[in-house]
Design a protein around this motif. Structure first.
Motif, PDB file in Angstrom:
ATOM      1  N   GLY A  34       0.788  -1.219   0.000  1.00 43.00           N
ATOM      2  CA  GLY A  34       0.000   0.000   0.000  1.00 43.00           C
ATOM      3  C   GLY A  34       0.819   1.267   0.000  1.00 43.00           C
ATOM      4  N   ARG A  35       2.075   1.164  -0.490  1.00 43.74           N
ATOM      5  CA  ARG A  35       2.970   2.325  -0.454  1.00 43.74           C
ATOM      6  C   ARG A  35       3.051   3.078  -1.770  1.00 43.74           C
ATOM      7  N   VAL A  36       2.322   2.645  -2.798  1.00 43.22           N
ATOM      8  CA  VAL A  36       2.382   3.334  -4.093  1.00 43.22           C
ATOM      9  C   VAL A  36       1.307   4.412  -4.140  1.00 43.22           C
ATOM     10  N   SER A  37       1.736   5.632  -4.284  1.00 42.98           N
ATOM     11  CA  SER A  37       0.801   6.749  -4.410  1.00 42.98           C
ATOM     12  C   SER A  37       0.269   6.857  -5.829  1.00 42.98           C
ATOM     13  N   ALA A  38       1.162   6.697  -6.810  1.00 38.07           N
ATOM     14  CA  ALA A  38       0.764   6.800  -8.213  1.00 38.07           C
ATOM     15  C   ALA A  38       1.658   5.901  -9.049  1.00 38.07           C
ATOM     16  N   ALA A  39       1.072   5.270 -10.041  1.00 34.76           N
ATOM     17  CA  ALA A  39       1.837   4.366 -10.903  1.00 34.76           C
ATOM     18  C   ALA A  39       1.294   4.423 -12.319  1.00 34.76           C
ATOM     19  N   VAL A  40       2.177   4.194 -13.271  1.00 35.12           N
ATOM     20  CA  VAL A  40       1.776   3.993 -14.656  1.00 35.12           C
ATOM     21  C   VAL A  40       2.429   2.702 -15.121  1.00 35.12           C
ATOM     22  N   VAL A  41       1.645   1.822 -15.740  1.00 41.82           N
ATOM     23  CA  VAL A  41       2.149   0.527 -16.196  1.00 41.82           C
ATOM     24  C   VAL A  41       1.869   0.360 -17.678  1.00 41.82           C
ATOM     25  N   SER A  42       2.666  -0.485 -18.304  1.00 43.33           N
ATOM     26  CA  SER A  42       2.556  -0.702 -19.743  1.00 43.33           C
ATOM     27  C   SER A  42       1.328  -1.544 -20.063  1.00 43.33           C
ATOM     28  N   CYS A  43       0.641  -1.167 -21.159  1.00 44.02           N
ATOM     29  CA  CYS A  43      -0.502  -1.950 -21.618  1.00 44.02           C
ATOM     30  C   CYS A  43      -0.085  -3.028 -22.606  1.00 44.02           C
ATOM     31  N   ASP A  44       1.108  -2.900 -23.176  1.00 44.85           N
ATOM     32  CA  ASP A  44       1.488  -3.779 -24.281  1.00 44.85           C
ATOM     33  C   ASP A  44       2.697  -4.662 -23.960  1.00 44.85           C
ATOM     34  N   GLU A  45       2.998  -4.838 -22.660  1.00 43.38           N
ATOM     35  CA  GLU A  45       4.074  -5.716 -22.226  1.00 43.38           C
ATOM     36  C   GLU A  45       3.535  -6.701 -21.184  1.00 43.38           C
ATOM     37  N   GLU A  46       4.224  -7.821 -21.039  1.00 44.48           N
ATOM     38  CA  GLU A  46       3.912  -8.770 -19.974  1.00 44.48           C
ATOM     39  C   GLU A  46       5.201  -9.142 -19.250  1.00 44.48           C
ATOM     40  N   ILE A  47       5.188  -9.058 -17.935  1.00 46.51           N
ATOM     41  CA  ILE A  47       6.334  -9.432 -17.107  1.00 46.51           C
ATOM     42  C   ILE A  47       5.847 -10.446 -16.076  1.00 46.51           C
ATOM     43  N   TRP A  48       6.358 -11.662 -16.175  1.00 46.89           N
ATOM     44  CA  TRP A  48       5.891 -12.746 -15.316  1.00 46.89           C
ATOM     45  C   TRP A  48       6.834 -12.953 -14.137  1.00 46.89           C
ATOM     46  N   CYS A  49       6.258 -13.146 -12.972  1.00 51.18           N
ATOM     47  CA  CYS A  49       7.028 -13.358 -11.746  1.00 51.18           C
ATOM     48  C   CYS A  49       6.406 -14.497 -10.934  1.00 51.18           C
ATOM     49  N   ARG A  50       7.141 -14.934  -9.952  1.00 55.99           N
ATOM     50  CA  ARG A  50       6.632 -15.861  -8.933  1.00 55.99           C
ATOM     51  C   ARG A  50       7.241 -15.425  -7.616  1.00 55.99           C
ATOM     52  N   MET A  51       6.626 -15.801  -6.518  1.00 52.88           N
ATOM     53  CA  MET A  51       7.137 -15.421  -5.210  1.00 52.88           C
ATOM     54  C   MET A  51       8.166 -16.446  -4.750  1.00 52.88           C
ATOM     55  N   GLY A  52       9.367 -15.969  -4.403  1.00 56.93           N
ATOM     56  CA  GLY A  52      10.420 -16.849  -3.920  1.00 56.93           C
ATOM     57  C   GLY A  52      10.208 -17.230  -2.463  1.00 56.93           C
ATOM     58  N   LYS A  53      11.083 -18.074  -1.955  1.00 60.43           N
ATOM     59  CA  LYS A  53      10.971 -18.519  -0.562  1.00 60.43           C
ATOM     60  C   LYS A  53      11.094 -17.359   0.411  1.00 60.43           C
ATOM     61  N   ASP A  54      11.792 -16.299  -0.021  1.00 59.84           N
ATOM     62  CA  ASP A  54      11.945 -15.125   0.838  1.00 59.84           C
ATOM     63  C   ASP A  54      10.789 -14.138   0.675  1.00 59.84           C
ATOM     64  N   GLU A  55       9.742 -14.580  -0.037  1.00 55.77           N
ATOM     65  CA  GLU A  55       8.556 -13.751  -0.292  1.00 55.77           C
ATOM     66  C   GLU A  55       8.883 -12.530  -1.133  1.00 55.77           C
ATOM     67  N   LYS A  56       9.950 -12.632  -1.924  1.00 56.07           N
ATOM     68  CA  LYS A  56      10.290 -11.584  -2.872  1.00 56.07           C
ATOM     69  C   LYS A  56       9.938 -12.061  -4.273  1.00 56.07           C
ATOM     70  N   PRO A  57       9.467 -11.156  -5.158  1.00 56.63           N
ATOM     71  CA  PRO A  57       9.146 -11.577  -6.528  1.00 56.63           C
ATOM     72  C   PRO A  57      10.399 -11.928  -7.314  1.00 56.63           C
ATOM     73  N   ARG A  58      10.331 -13.013  -8.067  1.00 56.32           N
ATOM     74  CA  ARG A  58      11.423 -13.474  -8.907  1.00 56.32           C
ATOM     75  C   ARG A  58      10.914 -13.651 -10.336  1.00 56.32           C
ATOM     76  N   SER A  59      11.814 -13.521 -11.304  1.00 60.30           N
ATOM     77  CA  SER A  59      11.427 -13.705 -12.705  1.00 60.30           C
ATOM     78  C   SER A  59      10.916 -15.121 -12.930  1.00 60.30           C
ATOM     79  N   ALA A  60       9.978 -15.270 -13.856  1.00 60.54           N
ATOM     80  CA  ALA A  60       9.385 -16.580 -14.131  1.00 60.54           C
ATOM     81  C   ALA A  60       8.908 -16.619 -15.570  1.00 60.54           C
ATOM     82  N   GLN A  61       8.648 -17.819 -16.051  1.00 53.68           N
ATOM     83  CA  GLN A  61       8.001 -18.015 -17.347  1.00 53.68           C
ATOM     84  C   GLN A  61       6.486 -18.067 -17.141  1.00 53.68           C
TER      85      GLN A  61
END
Length: 382
Positions: free
Chosen positions: A311-338
């Motif tokens: 809940g710390r993002v005041s304002a954001a803009v994200v791409s409509c034409d890209e996809e970035i896939w992640c998964r949550m690691g054991k440390d509860e941090k997002p990691r790259s994924a297929q």
């Protein structure tokens, strides 16, 4: 800066987040809108057949495609003016949004909905009051995001001339309203008046006060924004009398006289859309202003995702034409994924969803329009 998501848009996103299990998202460009609805429906039917062939064919999946087929076959749903559609279907949820813009096209079956194709339309969703103010036959409507309904339960005066029994005001009289017990229609009573004003001029202040009073007693007037439609002079006269407790008031002074419910709905859709685009510009301006501040601005997907979850993002803009896939690691941090990895999720859509549901502001743009030239840009609250 007032960029908070309206209740109806927030309900849409909260319902989307609660879905568990297969979620079908289809977004489609629809050039010509309802005039070419047969073309759009045929394209969607072909896309559905391709998706069905690639799916596992389970009973649950077949139910989603059966619901999509029903939407495709319901011709009347495809009428009107629009430039695209976005459809979200899961177990117990069916959403069909007509878009005033052509979306990035998608046909996805996943564990969650893809919300970015519909982001601008979701942000514009909301209920409105709409007053067609005229000196004869004023009308109050409630707009639900798609249709306008006449609020017949609101007792507006019939006409500026409806304030005396004989339809005229004697010279030498000043008009004011007296309500007799058990009598609904106000009548004029004398109070001393110069003779240099005509009947309409005498009655108009009373007429406007009666309209204002009737609307002010409506519970929705404390909660919903309002569109006031009418002649420039009459709109100004009404607003001199009326204070809208629901906040925002928008005026439309060039509409046709006495618009019907369909025309009122069209006006409200345009006002809601223009207002949403203004809010979108404000979000972009805020991000641009904060880009050079250390610790406040970020265009790192993982960092922004974590902040959005907290809940710390005041304002954001994200791409409509890209996809970035992640998964949550054991440390509860997002990691790259297929995309096909177990528990993988599309991070840009999640950033948009989490930011909006935690009272931030998020907008969706092509990547080449995003400040900093990456797939995301965000400003943190702390």
């Amino acid at each position: 800066m007032n960029t908070q998501l309206r209740r109806k848009g927030k309900d849409y996103l909260e319902q989307a987040k609660q879905q568990i299990g297969p979620c079908l998202t289809v977004s489609l460009e629809c050039d010509g809108g309802g005039k070419n609805s047969q073309v759009h429906r045929d394209r969607l039917r072909r896309a559905m057949n391709r998706m069905a062939k690639r799916s596992d064919g389970s009973a649950e999946i077949r139910r989603l495609f059966a619901e999509l087929k029903t939407l495709i076959d319901t011709r009347e749903m495809w009428s009107g003016e629009y430039s695209g559609v976005c459809i979200h279907i899961s177990d117990g949820v069916t959403r069909f949004l007509k878009l005033p813009y052509p979306p990035v096209e998608k046909a996805d079956l996943d564990d969650s909905f893809c919300l970015r194709p519909a982001a601008d339309a979701i942000a514009a969703l909301g209920d409105w009051l709409a007053l067609n103010i005229s000196l004869k036959s004023p009308r109050l409507y409630k707009f639900d995001g798609e249709r306008a309904r006449l609020l017949g339960e609101v007792d507006l005066p019939q006409s500026v001339y409806a304030f005396s029994e004989d339809g005229a005001v004697d010279s030498g009289q000043r008009a004011h309203v007296r309500r007799a017990r058990g009598v609904d229609t106000p009548h004029l009573v004398g109070h001393g008046m110069k003779a240099n004003k005509n009947q309409r001029e005498l009655n108009e202040p009373v007429f406007m006060r009666e309209v204002s009073h009737a609307i002010g007693e409506l519970p929705e007037s404390k909660e919903l924004p309002m569109v006031v439609i009418g002649d420039t002079r009459v709109v100004s006269s009404f607003l001199d009398t009326y204070h809208h407790r629901g906040g925002e008031v928008f005026t439309v002074r060039n509409a046709e006289s006495h618009p019907d419910a369909e025309a009122v709905a069209s006006i409200c859709r345009k006002v809601a859309w223009d207002n949403q685009q203004k809010r979108k510009s404000e979000v972009l301006r805020q991000i641009e202003e904060m880009r050079q501040r250390d610790g406040v601005f970020s265009n790192n997907v993982r960092e922004v995702f974590e902040a959005a979850k907290q809940g710390r993002v005041s304002a954001a803009v994200v791409s409509c034409d890209e996809e970035i896939w992640c998964r949550m690691g054991k440390d509860e941090k997002p990691r790259s994924a297929q995309a096909d990895e177990e528990n993988a999720f599309e991070a840009l859509d999640r950033i948009y969803l989490e930011t909006m549901l935690k009272d931030g502001s998020a907008v969706v743009l092509p990547e080449d329009k995003i400040p900093g030239g990456k797939s995301v840009a965000a400003v943190f609250r702390w």
